[in-house]
Design an enzyme around this catalytic site. Structure first.
Site, mmCIF file in Angstrom:
data_model
loop_
_atom_site.group_PDB
_atom_site.id
_atom_site.type_symbol
_atom_site.label_atom_id
_atom_site.label_comp_id
_atom_site.label_asym_id
_atom_site.label_seq_id
_atom_site.Cartn_x
_atom_site.Cartn_y
_atom_site.Cartn_z
ATOM 1 N N TYR A 173 27.617 -50.270 -2.167
ATOM 2 C CA TYR A 173 28.835 -49.350 -2.472
ATOM 3 C C TYR A 173 29.384 -50.024 -3.926
ATOM 4 C CZ TYR A 173 32.721 -46.558 -1.944
ATOM 5 O OH TYR A 173 33.945 -45.441 -1.899
ATOM 6 N N TYR A 178 36.015 -50.446 -5.913
ATOM 7 C CA TYR A 178 35.498 -51.773 -5.237
ATOM 8 C C TYR A 178 34.549 -52.631 -6.278
ATOM 9 C CZ TYR A 178 37.803 -49.151 -1.561
ATOM 10 O OH TYR A 178 38.833 -48.465 -0.618
ATOM 11 N N ARG A 226 25.787 -45.774 -3.270
ATOM 12 C CA ARG A 226 27.030 -45.042 -3.614
ATOM 13 C C ARG A 226 27.705 -45.262 -4.767
ATOM 14 N NH1 ARG A 226 31.777 -42.634 0.402
ATOM 15 N NH2 ARG A 226 30.999 -40.713 0.390
ATOM 16 N N ASP A 268 38.446 -37.481 -5.752
ATOM 17 C CA ASP A 268 37.095 -37.464 -4.911
ATOM 18 C C ASP A 268 37.488 -36.745 -3.722
ATOM 19 O OD1 ASP A 268 34.529 -38.250 -4.417
ATOM 20 O OD2 ASP A 268 35.232 -39.474 -2.592
ATOM 21 N N CYS A 349 43.698 -29.902 3.573
ATOM 22 C CA CYS A 349 45.094 -30.201 3.520
ATOM 23 C C CYS A 349 45.449 -31.509 3.574
ATOM 24 C CB CYS A 349 45.943 -29.778 5.078
ATOM 25 S SG CYS A 349 45.025 -30.419 6.392
ATOM 26 N N CYS A 352 43.591 -35.443 7.209
ATOM 27 C CA CYS A 352 42.784 -36.603 7.768
ATOM 28 C C CYS A 352 42.663 -37.910 6.851
ATOM 29 C CB CYS A 352 41.356 -35.993 7.598
ATOM 30 S SG CYS A 352 40.866 -35.363 6.358
ATOM 31 N N CYS A 364 42.902 -34.143 12.502
ATOM 32 C CA CYS A 364 42.554 -33.013 11.610
ATOM 33 C C CYS A 364 43.388 -31.802 12.109
ATOM 34 C CB CYS A 364 41.095 -32.612 11.807
ATOM 35 S SG CYS A 364 40.584 -31.307 10.904
ATOM 36 N N ASP A 419 54.170 -11.803 20.110
ATOM 37 C CA ASP A 419 54.909 -12.131 18.937
ATOM 38 C C ASP A 419 55.864 -11.385 18.348
ATOM 39 O OD1 ASP A 419 54.511 -14.999 16.698
ATOM 40 O OD2 ASP A 419 55.809 -13.299 16.003
ATOM 41 N N ASP A 648 55.786 -26.560 17.757
ATOM 42 C CA ASP A 648 57.213 -27.034 16.906
ATOM 43 C C ASP A 648 58.375 -26.937 17.655
ATOM 44 O OD1 ASP A 648 56.002 -27.601 14.594
ATOM 45 O OD2 ASP A 648 56.195 -25.699 13.941
#
Ligand code: ADP
Ligand code: SF4
Length: 692
Positions: A173, A178, A226, A268, A349, A352, A364, A419, A648
């Site tokens: 890596y 890193y 990587r 990323d 979004c 995760c 998720c 609804d 909710d």
């Protein structure tokens, strides 16, 4: 299968092993460590079952000097860890996929909070985090020659353990700040020995890691590199187009596989609000021209046409997927079976990623089963049969109601969703039309598409139901999914509720969703701290309103640091000239001025405002539920067996919570105590190991 997509199912030789197809689940954090090896094995194994030809771990530490605690990082330090990872390999191999392990040394980007080993770095320069959650105060040591040899020896020892665990591909890596990356970049690497200075010297450490790993395990395992190329690509090189070109050229055929990516989590794993599908291409497009070895890269690919185009245009050989594989582990199989319309597409979004930052196993928004495969026995594509002929009535077609309805229908129940709105989708009908959030409509689009195919489903928009309707409809299972309402509540400097601001021209997101257009200048006061306050401010500014934004937190949309969005939200608000006041309490409002005070010093500032939008506390919209519960005596004669609140209306939260709640409701119907989950435990077949 559509013949256009056949190319995606060609095998690819990677060193001594062969990937059965081009779908490659690249290393991604799962928050699953040696503390929950069965959860992890089932999570990874499910992706192999869904058709991913290669399934990788997240970063796995080679040695206690790479200790990212309190973040939930994985380890391969001893025989118990070997056994723990072997469970994942077995689960992956069961479905014919290759298992890859991302061996990782964090170098000066980790704080070794548990091991208390002085962190390793080329030149003593740490990662300078600007967010308190990632800050620390230990600066790394400067590696001498023995330290360099030690790190390489630890990589080799870990590679040998990885081989014993059953992995087919072993990583080096050199990305995301890193250790390997720190050697590559001159900003981190000020060394004057053979490991610093020229690009050739800076590449030496990574090269040695690759060579040593190949010597140790390269006869049977592929050795992958990587690497992050964003910053290197920006740097000029005297003989190459950029330093990125030079680095890849110098090592071109040394690794068996190039896994290429960006440099920081926000670029990323960009959120869809700010980064489209395939956004990495501009940085990594050259790699295939410089190496004969296969190249894998990511880009939140969910469209098979985009994937084919990446291969045909010579950008990638293998289609990397992290988030798309979490949102739909069965994405490859769906393409293979000509069911690409059924792909549950990632919405970008980044909930995760927030799970990793929270220190917990992955969650998720789109896929409620992620992380629940083993402990709750939830399979993303298989559902236990309905245990009764009961009919299910769901009131409210938001994310929770739609998910509850879909899963109940897949189990075979007859389902009605009613609804009061003219369209189904709940809060998303408004929110997915806000700037940058159009991908979020996939939450309702995926579910509505599936529901509309099913004969046992009735969808009733424009159907506001009251108690009498529910008692008269002859449904045995009632799920109330009526959502939540935003309030005008405020809090004190001690974070204690202090009543509502109820005067005229004070609005909530519900008012805006209902079509009210506040008069400018508008102050958006946000202590929800997630995306909505910031995005409403942006939307109002785009409509030409004069907008300011205030929050008691230290940043605009402060919690979105967890989803990699915060820096870009700040940039966006700035771009639209939205003045940001942080550490601010909203004290009073007289119709033309709001008075804000600093949460610590109580110093007051006036803010011109003819309207205020408070994005703060949400409370359940549970009037119907409580009204219904006054009629428990009538339930028997109405044939009602259960009334439950879902989403909710039970506990207001993010979309991810609503979808999970809806899913759980439907899985648990007629299943007794099914909502309990199995607690995973570490593998401890061997005695505790000595850490040197
Ligand atoms: P969640 O995120 O929990 O799914 P939402 O607020 O997104 O919640 O969705 C709740 C849905 O419930 C909305 O679409 C709203 O129109 C609907 N709803 C609320 N009360 C009723 C009612 N009495 N009858 C029918 N639908 C209702
Ligand atoms: Fe995609 Fe959001 Fe699921 Fe992550 S949480 S995989 S970004 S849908």
């Amino acid at each position: 299968m559509n013949t256009r997509y056949e190319i995606l199912f060609e095998p690819v030789q990677i060193g001594p092993v062969v990937a059965p197809n081009r779908f490659y689940q690249v290393p991604h954090a799962s928050g699953m460590t040696e503390a929950n090896p069965r959860v992890r094995a089932a999570f990874r194994g499910t992706k192999a079952e869904g058709g991913w030809g290669v399934v990788s771990t997240g970063a796995v530490s080679t040695h206690p000097s790479s200790d990212d605690s309190p973040l939930p990082f994985a380890r391969l330090w001893d025989e118990n860890d070997v056994r723990s990872h072997a469970l994942s390999c077995e689960a992956i191999h069961e479905h014919g996929a290759l298992a890859a392990i991302e061996l990782w040394h964090g170098g000066g980007a980790v704080m070794n909070r548990t091991s208390r080993i002085a962190p390793y770095s080329p030149s003593g320069i740490p990662w300078a985090a600007t967010h308190v959650g990632f800050m620390g105060n230990l600066r790394p040591r400067i590696m001498d020659k023995k330290d360099i040899r030690d790190v390489i020896d630890w990589q080799v020892a870990a590679a040998l353990r990885a081989k014993r665990a059953g992995f087919d591909i072993v990583y080096i890596y050199a990305g995301m700040g890193y250790l390997g990356y720190q050697f590559l970049l001159e900003e981190y690497n000020h060394r004057t020995d053979e490991y610093g200075g020229s690009v050739k010297n800076r590449v030496r450490f990574v090269n040695e890691l690759i060579e040593a790993t190949k010597d140790a395990v390269g006869d049977t395992c592929a050795v992958a590199l990587r690497i992050s190329l964003e910053e290197l690509r920006r740097k000029k090189s005297p003989h190459y187009e950029s330093e990125a070109h030079e680095v890849v050229s110098l090592m071109s055929d040394t690794p068996d596989l190039w896994d290429v990516k960006m440099d920081s989590s926000p670029t990323d794993c960009g959120a869809s609000r700010f980064r489209p599908e395939g956004a990495h291409e501009a940085v990594i497009d050259f790699v295939k021209q410089v190496t004969q070895k296969p190249v894998v890269g990511v880009g939140r690919f969910t469209s098979p046409d985009t994937m084919v185009s990446q291969i045909k245009r010579g950008v990638l050989d293998l289609i990397g997927g992290a988030r798309p594989s979490i949102a739909d582990p069965f994405l490859p199989n769906k393409i293979k079976e000509g069911r690409e319309d059924e792909i549950r597409e990632c919405i970008g979004c980044n909930i995760c990623i927030s799970s990793w930052h929270d220190g917990v196993p992955v969650r998720c928004t789109q896929n409620a089963t992620a992380g629940e495969e083993w402990r709750r026995n939830w399979h993303p594509e298989k559902f236990s049969k309905a245990d009764s002929e009961d009919k299910v009535l769901i009131i409210g077609g938001g994310p929770a109601g739609l998910e509850a309805g879909l899963i109940a229908a897949r189990r075979g129940y007859e389902v009605t969703i009613a609804d009061k709105n003219s369209e189904l989708g709940g809060r998303l009908l408004y929110e997915s039309k806000l700037p940058g959030l159009s991908n979020w409509a996939r939450v309702q689009d995926y579910r509505l598409y599936a529901l509309r195919q099913m004969a046992n489903v009735n969808l009733y928009p424009e159907s506001e139901l009251g108690v009498d309707d529910i008692l008269g409809l002859e449904h045995q299972r009632i799920a109330i999914a009526t959502g939540a309402n935003w309030t005008r509540a405020l809090y004190s400097s001690l974070e204690i509720p202090k009543g509502q601001m109820n005067q005229e021209n004070v609005y909530t997101p519900d008012d805006l969703a209902a079509g009210i257009v506040p008069e400018g200048p508008i102050l958006v006061y946000d202590f929800d701290n997630y995306y909505l306050g910031g995005v409403i401010a942006e939307a109002l500014a785009r409509e030409g309103k004069e907008v300011s934004y205030a929050t008691p937190a230290g940043h605009a949309s402060a919690w979105t640091i967890m989803t990699n969005e915060q820096p870009f939200i700040h940039q966006t608000l700035d771009k639209f000239n939205i003045e940001i006041t942080t550490q601010a309490l909203l004290n009073s409002f007289d119709g033309s001025r709001a008075v804000l005070s600093n949460i610590f010093t109580a110093k007051q500032v006036d803010q011109a405002a003819n309207s205020i939008v408070i994005v703060g506390l949400r409370l359940p919209n549970d009037g119907l539920y409580h009204e219904l519960m006054k009629h428990t005596d009538d339930f028997d004669s109405a044939g009602i067996k259960s009334i439950d609140r879902v989403g909710d209306v039970l506990a207001p939260g993010a979309l991810v919570h609503a979808v999970h709640s809806g899913h759980q409701y439907a899985r648990d119907l007629d299943q007794g105590n099914a909502s309990l989950y199995l607690r995973d435990i570490p593998i401890a077949e061997h005695p505790p190991s000595e850490i040197i």
